[in-house]
Design an enzyme around this catalytic site. Structure first.
Site, mmCIF file in Angstrom:
data_model
loop_
_atom_site.group_PDB
_atom_site.id
_atom_site.type_symbol
_atom_site.label_atom_id
_atom_site.label_comp_id
_atom_site.label_asym_id
_atom_site.label_seq_id
_atom_site.Cartn_x
_atom_site.Cartn_y
_atom_site.Cartn_z
ATOM 1 N N ALA A 203 -5.321 -37.943 -43.432
ATOM 2 C CA ALA A 203 -6.412 -38.511 -42.643
ATOM 3 C C ALA A 203 -7.433 -39.086 -43.620
ATOM 4 C CB ALA A 203 -7.031 -37.426 -41.779
ATOM 5 N N GLU B 88 -4.841 -29.826 -47.193
ATOM 6 C CA GLU B 88 -6.154 -29.741 -46.538
ATOM 7 C C GLU B 88 -6.996 -28.591 -47.081
ATOM 8 O OE1 GLU B 88 -3.233 -30.145 -44.941
ATOM 9 O OE2 GLU B 88 -3.461 -31.601 -43.318
ATOM 10 N N GLY C 215 -2.292 -35.287 -42.882
ATOM 11 C CA GLY C 215 -1.925 -36.006 -41.659
ATOM 12 C C GLY C 215 -0.710 -36.910 -41.849
ATOM 13 N N GLU D 3 2.179 -34.697 -41.411
ATOM 14 C CA GLU D 3 2.219 -34.328 -39.991
ATOM 15 C C GLU D 3 2.733 -35.490 -39.139
ATOM 16 O OE1 GLU D 3 -1.965 -33.128 -40.478
ATOM 17 O OE2 GLU D 3 -1.415 -31.326 -39.368
HETATM 18 N N1 CO8 Z 1 -8.550 -40.638 -47.402
HETATM 19 C C1 CO8 Z 1 -9.261 -41.684 -47.846
HETATM 20 N N2 CO8 Z 1 -8.978 -42.360 -48.972
HETATM 21 C C2 CO8 Z 1 -7.899 -41.960 -49.680
HETATM 22 C C3 CO8 Z 1 -7.099 -40.874 -49.278
HETATM 23 C C4 CO8 Z 1 -7.454 -40.196 -48.080
HETATM 24 N N3 CO8 Z 1 -6.740 -39.186 -47.578
HETATM 25 N N4 CO8 Z 1 -6.129 -40.704 -50.201
HETATM 26 C C5 CO8 Z 1 -6.302 -41.673 -51.139
HETATM 27 N N5 CO8 Z 1 -7.372 -42.421 -50.829
HETATM 28 C C6 CO8 Z 1 -7.917 -43.568 -51.568
HETATM 29 C C7 CO8 Z 1 -8.668 -43.093 -52.803
HETATM 30 O O1 CO8 Z 1 -9.985 -42.707 -52.469
HETATM 31 C C8 CO8 Z 1 -8.599 -44.331 -53.663
HETATM 32 O O2 CO8 Z 1 -9.550 -45.257 -53.201
HETATM 33 P P1 CO8 Z 1 -10.571 -45.974 -54.283
HETATM 34 O O3 CO8 Z 1 -9.639 -46.772 -55.167
HETATM 35 O O4 CO8 Z 1 -11.444 -46.797 -53.409
HETATM 36 O O5 CO8 Z 1 -11.248 -44.856 -55.005
HETATM 37 C C9 CO8 Z 1 -7.231 -44.927 -53.335
HETATM 38 O O6 CO8 Z 1 -6.853 -44.356 -52.077
HETATM 39 C C10 CO8 Z 1 -6.169 -44.570 -54.358
HETATM 40 O O7 CO8 Z 1 -6.168 -43.146 -54.489
HETATM 41 P P2 CO8 Z 1 -6.240 -42.410 -55.917
HETATM 42 O O8 CO8 Z 1 -7.027 -43.221 -56.876
HETATM 43 O O9 CO8 Z 1 -6.718 -41.021 -55.655
HETATM 44 O O10 CO8 Z 1 -4.704 -42.457 -56.297
HETATM 45 P P3 CO8 Z 1 -3.912 -41.439 -57.251
HETATM 46 O O11 CO8 Z 1 -2.583 -42.080 -57.472
HETATM 47 O O12 CO8 Z 1 -4.733 -41.066 -58.432
HETATM 48 O O13 CO8 Z 1 -3.747 -40.106 -56.362
HETATM 49 C C11 CO8 Z 1 -3.228 -38.840 -54.351
HETATM 50 C C12 CO8 Z 1 -2.956 -40.122 -55.210
HETATM 51 C C13 CO8 Z 1 -2.720 -37.608 -55.088
HETATM 52 C C14 CO8 Z 1 -2.472 -39.020 -53.041
HETATM 53 C C15 CO8 Z 1 -4.754 -38.696 -54.103
HETATM 54 O O14 CO8 Z 1 -5.240 -39.946 -53.611
HETATM 55 C C16 CO8 Z 1 -5.105 -37.652 -53.100
HETATM 56 O O15 CO8 Z 1 -5.104 -36.479 -53.415
HETATM 57 N N6 CO8 Z 1 -5.462 -38.060 -51.845
HETATM 58 C C17 CO8 Z 1 -5.917 -37.166 -50.831
HETATM 59 C C18 CO8 Z 1 -4.784 -36.350 -50.244
HETATM 60 C C19 CO8 Z 1 -5.303 -35.391 -49.205
HETATM 61 O O16 CO8 Z 1 -6.080 -34.505 -49.472
HETATM 62 N N7 CO8 Z 1 -4.836 -35.545 -47.940
HETATM 63 C C20 CO8 Z 1 -5.231 -34.713 -46.840
HETATM 64 C C21 CO8 Z 1 -6.394 -35.336 -46.100
HETATM 65 S S1 CO8 Z 1 -7.021 -34.299 -44.790
HETATM 66 C C22 CO8 Z 1 -5.898 -34.489 -43.535
HETATM 67 O O17 CO8 Z 1 -4.959 -35.220 -43.637
HETATM 68 C C23 CO8 Z 1 -6.146 -33.716 -42.296
HETATM 69 C C24 CO8 Z 1 -5.242 -34.238 -41.181
HETATM 70 C C25 CO8 Z 1 -5.581 -33.654 -39.865
HETATM 71 C C26 CO8 Z 1 -6.636 -34.422 -39.150
HETATM 72 C C27 CO8 Z 1 -6.631 -34.011 -37.738
HETATM 73 C C28 CO8 Z 1 -7.912 -34.281 -37.049
HETATM 74 C C29 CO8 Z 1 -7.894 -33.689 -35.674
#
Ligand code: CO8
Length: 258
Positions: free
Chosen positions: A65, A132, A109, A112
């Site tokens: 998400a 998460e 997400g 999921e």
């Molecule tokens: N949300 C928003 N932006 C994201 C997300 C995300 N989940 N993941 C990556 N991005 C963005 C980064 O902020 C970055 O943007 P910018 O260049 O503007 O800074 C761009 O994508 C590239 O990402 P990275 O530079 O971080 O890329 P890396 O190759 O270094 O890393 C990863 C890749 C490991 C995937 C890393 O981006 C990461 O850890 N992302 C987050 C993963 C995460 O924690 N996901 C879980 C999110 S919470 C969730 O999904 C809950 C779902 C349930 C919701 C239900 C509601 C009812």
């Protein structure tokens, strides 16, 4: 219909839906989930479509998400708007088979969403996770429930509590994905599986989907009865007569969804 966060192509009875937010690794924001629910509904209602393939990019199916969008929301906001509840309910109403073709990250997400599809074909680059916990929250669209049913309690707890990622190989070993293929062949393999499904009687494919999904919601005894009644019901279709006649006459069946 034009979408800003998706690319949708319909060809040879298959709707290919590509998540398309490359700058955010296909993070699922409200707009994307809204458009996805609409695209799936529209594919489900389109007579030309017999199977759906959902995919992302080489780097990410979806990295979860959208953290940027969620970060400042209050409990009152997410609770009263029932964040993502409507979109997810809509996706679960789709009766045609949906294959997730996953390369790169399928996290939170994203994992999921892949699990909401009917089966997952993974590229050897795929990485699955429910991280998460690192954000101080838990999964919200099925992770604790579906992953546990798919891979068992111990591995599900491990994934949710440590937030570690699982490789495609591990995901295949524990039953999360149905097959792993080289990344370059991912779409070919998923479209090939979709074409095979598209050849079948849609009455039978819909029945399979209902019956398998019910196995997560019913006791075994009720599920077995539900399955047997579906089996019986399909004898009322022309496709059952055609399928069995074609076998006996040693020819390919011509199903007409009747
Ligand atoms: N949300 C928003 N932006 C994201 C997300 C995300 N989940 N993941 C990556 N991005 C963005 C980064 O902020 C970055 O943007 P910018 O260049 O503007 O800074 C761009 O994508 C590239 O990402 P990275 O530079 O971080 O890329 P890396 O190759 O270094 O890393 C990863 C890749 C490991 C995937 C890393 O981006 C990461 O850890 N992302 C987050 C993963 C995460 O924690 N996901 C879980 C999110 S919470 C969730 O999904 C809950 C779902 C349930 C919701 C239900 C509601 C009812």
């Amino acid at each position: 219909m034009a979408y800003e966060t998706l690319i949708v192509e319909i060809e040879d009875h298959i709707a290919l839906i590509k998540l398309n937010r490359p700058d955010a690794l296909n993070a699922l924001n409200g707009q994307l989930l809204g458009e996805l629910a609409k695209a799936l509904k529209s594919a489900d209602e389109n007579d030309k479509v017999r199977c759906i393939v959902l995919t992302g990019s080489e780097k990410a199916f979806a990295a979860g998400a959208d953290i940027r969008e969620m970060s400042e929301k209050s409990f009152v906001e997410v609770f009263t708007e029932d964040m993502f509840g409507g979109e997810v309910e809509q996706m679960l109403r789709v009766r045609k088979p949906i294959i997730a073709a996953v390369a790169g990250y399928a996290l939170g997400g994203g994992c999921e969403l892949a699990m909401m599809c009917d089966f997952i074909i993974a590229a050897d680059t795929a990485k699955f996770g429910q991280p998460e916990i690192n954000l101080g929250v838990v999964a919200g669209i099925g992770g604790t429930q579906r992953l546990t049913r798919f891979v068992g309690k111990s591995k599900s707890m491990d994934m949710h509590l440590t937030g570690r990622f699982m490789t495609a190989e591990e995901a295949e070993r524990c039953g999360l994905v149905s097959r792993v293929v080289p990344a370059k062949k991912l779409l070919e393999e998923a479209m090939g599986a979709a074409s095979k499904i598209a050849e079948k009687s849609m009455l039978a494919t819909m029945a399979v989907k209902e019956a398998v999904n019910r196995s997560y919601e019913m006791t075994l005894r009720e599920g077995l009865l539900f399955e047997r009644r579906l089996f019986h019901a399909l004898f009322a279709t022309e496709d059952q007569k055609e399928g069995m006649a074609a076998f006996l006459e040693k020819r390919e069946p011509q199903f007409r969804d009747k």
